[in-house]
Design an enzyme around this catalytic site. Structure first.
Site: not given
Ligand code: PNS
Length: 164
Positions: A17, A41, A94, A132
């Protein structure tokens, strides 16, 4: 003013990150590192702990003239991005395996909010396998985390387990 949101769970923040944030600093004037509040979660670290660790480790990277801010958000990412007057969402890729899901999210986000661009960035190869999720698994099974997460994160993980 180019402002980006770098969203994620950051549970915990990894060196991968930080590598992405450092690279993002070359492109943006401001990056908001935005932690998703996800009631579904069960996280390892609370939002406050994650915010605190991010605040600490961001001081250690090359920021150039980029302003870095840590925040958390609930709900749709694009709604948050618009509220923050951001132009872009940064996501790290990645491997090809990340691409499929990231593309799906980027296209959905574009459909929901066409004014915001998603920028995919590649971390250094050294971090191409760091996540993570794996960091937590290795830690819980007694493996060595040096080089994968900042030292302060590893120490906080050990503290947390000792508290239990
Ligand atoms: O670190 P992560 O868990 O891969 O991050 C995922 C994240 C936070 C980017 C994604 O889950 C997100 O944007 N969640 C917010 C809800 C949302 O906007 N959902 C629609 C996505 S298309």
């Amino acid at each position: 003013m180019r402002r980006a949101i770098y969203p994620g769970s950051f549970d915990p923040v990894t060196n991968g990150h930080l590598d992405i944030i450092e690279r993002g600093c070359k492109l943006f004037d401001e990056i908001i590192i935005a932690i998703l509040v996800n009631p579904d979660k069960q996280p390892f670290f609370s939002i406050e702990e994650r915010r605190d660790m991010l605040d600490q480790v961001l001081k250690t990277i090359k920021q150039q003239n980029c302003v870095l801010r840590v925040d958390d958000f609930e709900g749709l990412l694009v709604h948050y991005a618009v509220a923050q007057k951001a132009n872009a969402i940064v996501r790290g890729i990645r491997a090809i395996s990340d691409y499929e899901y990231e593309l799906q999210m980027a296209l959905m986000n574009r459909r929901l909010e066409p004014s915001i661009e998603t920028v995919f960035m590649m971390p250094a190869e050294t971090y191409s396998y760091v996540s993570s999720r794996l960091v937590k698994e290795v830690f819980q099974l007694g493996g060595e985390l040096a080089g994968l997460v900042p030292a302060v994160v590893e120490a906080r993980m050990k503290d947390k387990v000792n508290q239990k």
